[in-house]
Design an enzyme around this catalytic site. Structure first.
Site, short mmCIF file in Angstrom:
data_model
loop_
_atom_site.label_atom_id
_atom_site.label_comp_id
_atom_site.label_asym_id
_atom_site.label_seq_id
_atom_site.Cartn_x
_atom_site.Cartn_y
_atom_site.Cartn_z
N ALA A 27 -9.03 -29.80 -22.86
CA ALA A 27 -8.15 -28.78 -23.42
C ALA A 27 -8.89 -27.89 -24.40
CB ALA A 27 -6.96 -29.46 -24.13
N CYS A 110 -4.68 -38.99 -19.19
CA CYS A 110 -4.47 -38.46 -20.54
C CYS A 110 -3.79 -39.51 -21.42
CB CYS A 110 -3.62 -37.20 -20.48
SG CYS A 110 -3.45 -36.38 -22.09
N ASP A 213 -18.86 -42.53 -21.40
CA ASP A 213 -20.15 -42.80 -22.05
C ASP A 213 -21.34 -42.30 -21.25
OD1 ASP A 213 -18.58 -43.96 -23.95
OD2 ASP A 213 -19.23 -46.01 -23.57
#
Length: 378
Positions: A27, A110, A213
């Site tokens: 976003a 999300c 990661d």
């Protein structure tokens, strides 16, 4: 739909994703300007910011602006978020009928409270029936357009959903499944559990992409070697580092040479980023103001005084930014000591905010009241 890995090449319908690298939607970050900047560095798939299905169907002006793609940007990749199967179907039908994208990714990863408290994002796969209806509706409405899904391991360690959900998505006909190897409760804290990606790869017949990661190109190669996954999804690792895609392209091509730009080269990319934002947003003030949040990421580890950084984070014109960038020590080499360090959000784990009674019945397909968000971007 060409949903297979052919000779090590990642297929997305008629499209080849080579190298098998996907830019994750973020976003306020992965707009037209940032995607173009990253594409100029290396090939792959570059996904726009998350779009809510309700906002798309209602033609929310902000959302309609967010689904613009740059000239020559192919395939056009759009990530949709929704909770109501009927609204999702309408949104996908709109994408197909109006030729708005070449690929649809479904967000089930999300973890922000405004999404999970409505049963969306990483909360949704807990509801097996509702999840199945959503993915099946999207694939059916998409027709020839490939549909993919991105998810997390689960809500928390006691409510892991990724294996069941991925098998359901595979049965529904998705092209691939991408897994962020954290639970929603972890948010972005701790370490990603790559063993979950390996388990998912063993369970599915379609491609699996790993996320979590990947700070360097070597991390991507290591993830693929350790888990057997077919591609990687890059999120926070590229913040202030669009050259990571050049590094990834070189690594996947077999080169052992790292792409480590000098401060002068970084300064040129910073100006280019602000320039592209200006072009996209229409004015220098808007473009350079939007660029401000990227300054600290670009300059991390480099010798740049606090005052200079502060002035850059207040710049409002390209000329002002150029003058400030000229004051940097352009010959300074890349600070190798920051390699492998996390970037962007980290934070701490926490309880996931869910609708009342959400965990009580896994087979309910009731859509929570007010579940569909009316604005896009996460």
């Amino acid at each position: 739909m060409g949903r297979a890995i052919l000779e090590g090449v990642l297929q997305l319908g008629p499209h080849v994703v080579d190298p098998p690298v996907v830019l994750a939607p973020m976003a306020g970050i992965t707009n037209v300007a940032f995607r173009r900047l990253c594409r100029e560095q290396g090939a792959g798939l570059y996904v726009c910011e998350m779009i809510t299905t309700r906002a798309l169907v209602e033609r929310n002006p902000k959302t309609m602006s967010m689904i613009r793609f740059g000239e020559g940007e192919r395939p056009r990749s759009l990530q949709l978020y929704g909770v109501d199967p009927a609204t999702i179907r309408k949104a996908v039908e709109m994408v197909v009928a109006e030729d708005l994208a070449d690929h649809i990714d479904m967000n089930f990863g999300c973890s922000v409270p405004k999404v999970t408290r409505r049963g969306g994002g990483s909360a949704l796969p807990w509801k097996r029936k509702l999840f199945r209806e959503i993915v099946t509706s999207a694939v059916a409405a998409a027709g020839p357009l490939p549909v993919t899904v991105k998810m997390r391991i689960g809500i928390d360690d006691d409510h892991r959903t990724f294996l069941d959900a991925a098998l359901t998505a595979q049965d529904a006909g998705v092209a691939w499944v991408a897994l962020h190897a954290r639970t929603a409760a972890q948010r972005y804290s701790g370490e990603a559990d790559w063993s979950a990606i390996a388990a998912l790869k063993q369970a599915l017949d379609i491609p699996v992409l790993g996320n979590g990661d990947i700070w360097e190109a070597t991390d991507a190669l290591r993830m693929m070697a350790e888990t057997g996954c077919d591609g990687v999804v890059i999120g926070r690792g590229c913040l202030g580092r669009p050259w990571l895609f050049a590094d990834l392209a070189a690594a996947f091509a077999g080169s052992s040479e790292r792409v480590l730009p000098s401060l002068g080269e970084v300064a040129a990319l910073m100006y280019r980023h602000a320039e592209l934002l200006t072009e996209w947003l229409g004015t220098e003030r808007d473009g350079v103001t939007d660029f401000r949040k990227h300054v600290a990421w670009y300059l991390k580890g480099f010798p740049a005084g606090g005052e200079l950084r502060r002035f850059m984070a207040m710049a409002s014109s390209l000329g002002e930014l150029a003058d400030l960038l000229a004051q940097l020590e352009h010959a300074a080499p890349f600070p190798r000591e920051i390699l492998g360090q996390p970037r962007g959000r980290t934070g701490t784990p926490g309880k996931v905010v869910l609708p009342d009674g959400w965990l009580d019945d896994r087979d309910s397909d009731l859509v929570p009241e007010g579940a569909e968000l009316d604005d896009s971007g996460g």
